[in-house]
Design a protein around this motif. Structure first.
Motif, PDB file in Angstrom:
ATOM      1  N   ARG A  37       0.832  -1.238   0.123  1.00 20.30           N
ATOM      2  CA  ARG A  37       0.087   0.065  -0.082  1.00 20.30           C
ATOM      3  C   ARG A  37       1.079   1.174   0.011  1.00 20.30           C
ATOM      4  O   ARG A  37       0.505   2.305  -0.652  1.00 20.30           O
ATOM      5  CB  ARG A  37      -1.014  -0.241   1.181  1.00 20.30           C
ATOM      6  CG  ARG A  37      -2.005  -1.142   1.067  1.00 20.30           C
ATOM      7  CD  ARG A  37      -3.085  -1.066   2.049  1.00 20.30           C
ATOM      8  NE  ARG A  37      -4.154  -2.238   2.071  1.00 20.30           N
ATOM      9  CZ  ARG A  37      -5.066  -2.182   1.263  1.00 20.30           C
ATOM     10  NH1 ARG A  37      -5.392  -1.030   0.337  1.00 20.30           N
ATOM     11  NH2 ARG A  37      -5.900  -2.938   1.421  1.00 20.30           N
ATOM     12  N   LEU A  38       2.001   1.296   0.750  1.00 15.23           N
ATOM     13  CA  LEU A  38       2.786   2.485   0.861  1.00 15.23           C
ATOM     14  C   LEU A  38       3.613   2.499  -0.464  1.00 15.23           C
ATOM     15  O   LEU A  38       3.696   3.605  -1.052  1.00 15.23           O
ATOM     16  CB  LEU A  38       3.768   2.096   1.938  1.00 15.23           C
ATOM     17  CG  LEU A  38       4.952   3.331   2.057  1.00 15.23           C
ATOM     18  CD1 LEU A  38       4.356   4.633   2.186  1.00 15.23           C
ATOM     19  CD2 LEU A  38       5.894   2.998   3.106  1.00 15.23           C
ATOM     20  N   TRP A  40       2.507   1.696  -3.464  1.00 20.09           N
ATOM     21  CA  TRP A  40       1.462   2.260  -4.482  1.00 20.09           C
ATOM     22  C   TRP A  40       1.216   3.531  -4.206  1.00 20.09           C
ATOM     23  O   TRP A  40       1.069   4.547  -5.317  1.00 20.09           O
ATOM     24  CB  TRP A  40       0.153   1.452  -4.474  1.00 20.09           C
ATOM     25  CG  TRP A  40       0.228  -0.001  -5.176  1.00 20.09           C
ATOM     26  CD1 TRP A  40       1.384  -0.857  -5.455  1.00 20.09           C
ATOM     27  CD2 TRP A  40      -0.873  -0.533  -5.983  1.00 20.09           C
ATOM     28  NE1 TRP A  40       0.593  -1.857  -6.179  1.00 20.09           N
ATOM     29  CE2 TRP A  40      -0.639  -1.589  -6.636  1.00 20.09           C
ATOM     30  CE3 TRP A  40      -2.359  -0.317  -6.121  1.00 20.09           C
ATOM     31  CZ2 TRP A  40      -1.399  -2.412  -7.146  1.00 20.09           C
ATOM     32  CZ3 TRP A  40      -3.170  -1.054  -6.845  1.00 20.09           C
ATOM     33  CH2 TRP A  40      -2.661  -2.004  -7.650  1.00 20.09           C
ATOM     34  N   ALA A  41       1.019   4.034  -2.879  1.00 25.35           N
ATOM     35  CA  ALA A  41       0.720   5.376  -2.723  1.00 25.35           C
ATOM     36  C   ALA A  41       2.081   6.255  -3.335  1.00 25.35           C
ATOM     37  O   ALA A  41       1.986   7.479  -3.721  1.00 25.35           O
ATOM     38  CB  ALA A  41       0.563   5.623  -1.132  1.00 25.35           C
ATOM     39  N   LYS A  44       1.795   6.621  -7.044  1.00 30.80           N
ATOM     40  CA  LYS A  44       0.854   7.734  -7.625  1.00 30.80           C
ATOM     41  C   LYS A  44       1.252   9.053  -7.355  1.00 30.80           C
ATOM     42  O   LYS A  44       1.171   9.708  -8.416  1.00 30.80           O
ATOM     43  CB  LYS A  44      -0.494   7.359  -6.824  1.00 30.80           C
ATOM     44  CG  LYS A  44      -1.219   6.089  -7.322  1.00 30.80           C
ATOM     45  CD  LYS A  44      -2.645   5.916  -6.388  1.00 30.80           C
ATOM     46  CE  LYS A  44      -3.350   4.756  -6.613  1.00 30.80           C
ATOM     47  NZ  LYS A  44      -4.699   4.871  -5.936  1.00 30.80           N
ATOM     48  N   ALA A  45       2.052   9.180  -6.288  1.00 29.68           N
ATOM     49  CA  ALA A  45       2.736  10.545  -6.132  1.00 29.68           C
ATOM     50  C   ALA A  45       3.701  10.799  -7.413  1.00 29.68           C
ATOM     51  O   ALA A  45       3.735  11.963  -7.728  1.00 29.68           O
ATOM     52  CB  ALA A  45       3.313  10.561  -4.637  1.00 29.68           C
ATOM     53  N   GLU A  86      -1.007   8.577 -12.989  1.00 28.98           N
ATOM     54  CA  GLU A  86      -0.955   7.908 -11.756  1.00 28.98           C
ATOM     55  C   GLU A  86      -0.233   6.541 -12.315  1.00 28.98           C
ATOM     56  O   GLU A  86       0.453   6.022 -11.534  1.00 28.98           O
ATOM     57  CB  GLU A  86      -2.093   7.899 -10.957  1.00 28.98           C
ATOM     58  CG  GLU A  86      -2.570   9.269 -10.366  1.00 28.98           C
ATOM     59  CD  GLU A  86      -3.650   9.066  -9.330  1.00 28.98           C
ATOM     60  OE1 GLU A  86      -4.371   8.108  -9.551  1.00 28.98           O
ATOM     61  OE2 GLU A  86      -3.776   9.868  -8.731  1.00 28.98           O
TER      62      GLU A  86
END
Length: 312
Positions: A37-38, A40-41, A44-45, A86
């Motif tokens: 999850r980290l 992927w975040a 996207k950034a 993204e």
């Protein structure tokens, strides 16, 4: 020529001019050890930042979407542009995890649609080659490893000029597959299919007029489309299929999609335009399932018929 082992890293690969490539590889490895999850975040950034910096690519993505979907509103096109960047950033995460994850961790994030269809193909004609018609989605690194996990085959690829990047790219792509062939090595592709291999082939980029004909793609009536798909499909015993990877939305993970190549009549038919059109129709159907995940940042329509204006 079949390339079965990664190019060896010679001492020149450690010279200062290659340190940038080593930094990229180090960053990819860093992404691979983060919680999903980290990562992927973060991906996207990175994509949102890239959208701000890469103005020409942003323009190309917008124009491609406007050309393919003229009925879409400006708001819809801008939303797709935002989302495709993204996914552009997430492609770094895809590369990192597909290259460096253990097989145990990899399969935990992998789902399959159409596995039964692939099993039937292999059961009915175990010695026949399979032509995997795919597309340039941002998830292509995961696609290569997922398909190889089920049915190891042969990848068609473009060697990288950097000996550092090429070493790691090649090592990763043959991890679950047999070997790679250069995208210009048509003889090597044919030989692989004659041996009964599954050959990964993506005919959806514009490779120039010399190897293409013009066929419809979405609302663009003249998209330069490579002729090689029907050439490879003529190899005796070859079965064409559609396959690509989809990024899951609920939680980090990927789905391998395997589908029949659906067409009206015979394929290849001997009519190059009809065959190219049939391939593009399959590409359209796949893209419509996940529009923002497609690589719209490439100049898909750069080759034009004589007298037609350059669209970018």
């Amino acid at each position: 020529m079949a390339i079965t082992t990664p190019p060896r890293l010679k001492w020149q690969a450690f010279l200062p001019k290659h340190w940038g490539a080593w930094l990229i590889i180090g960053f990819l490895y860093f992404l691979s050890i983060l919680p999903s999850r980290l990562s992927w975040a973060l991906g996207k950034a990175i994509g949102r930042l890239a959208k701000r910096i890469l103005k020409s690519r942003r323009h190309i993505a917008r124009r491609n979407l406007e050309i393919c979907f003229p009925e879409a509103s400006k708001e819809q096109v801008e939303q797709w542009v935002d989302e495709t960047f993204e996914h552009f950033g997430l492609a770094m995460v895809d590369t990192a995890t597909a290259w460096f994850w253990s097989q145990h961790r990899f399969v935990k994030h992998m789902q399959v649609e159409g596995g039964d269809y692939l099993e039937k193909l292999r059961r009915d004609a175990p010695k026949g080659g399979i032509l995997i018609i795919s597309m340039h989605f941002y998830t292509l690194e995961w696609h290569a490893r997922m398909y190889g996990t089920l049915d190891p085959g042969v990848g068609v690829y473009r060697p990288n000029r950097s000996p550092v990047y090429e070493h790691f790219q090649h090592r990763a792509r043959i991890r679950c597959n047999h070997y790679l062939v250069d995208r210009h090595d048509v003889r090597g592709m044919v030989q692989a299919l004659r041996k009964g291999e599954a050959l990964w082939y993506a005919p959806d980029h514009d490779y120039g007029k010399k190897v293409s004909i013009f066929a419809p793609l979405f609302a663009q009536p003249n998209a330069a489309t490579v002729k090689g798909t029907s050439t490879l499909a003529r190899v005796k015993g070859v079965r064409p299929i559609i396959s690509y990877a989809r990024r899951n939305k609920a939680k980090p993970g990927y789905t391998l999609v395997i589908k029949p190549f659906e067409h009206n009549g015979e394929f290849p038919s001997g009519d190059e335009i009809a065959d190219a059109t049939a391939v593009n129709q399959q590409i359209e159907q796949a893209i419509l399932q996940q529009i923002p995940e497609y690589m719209w940042i490439h100049r898909r329509f750069k080759s034009r018929p004589d007298g037609e204006a350059y669209p970018y």
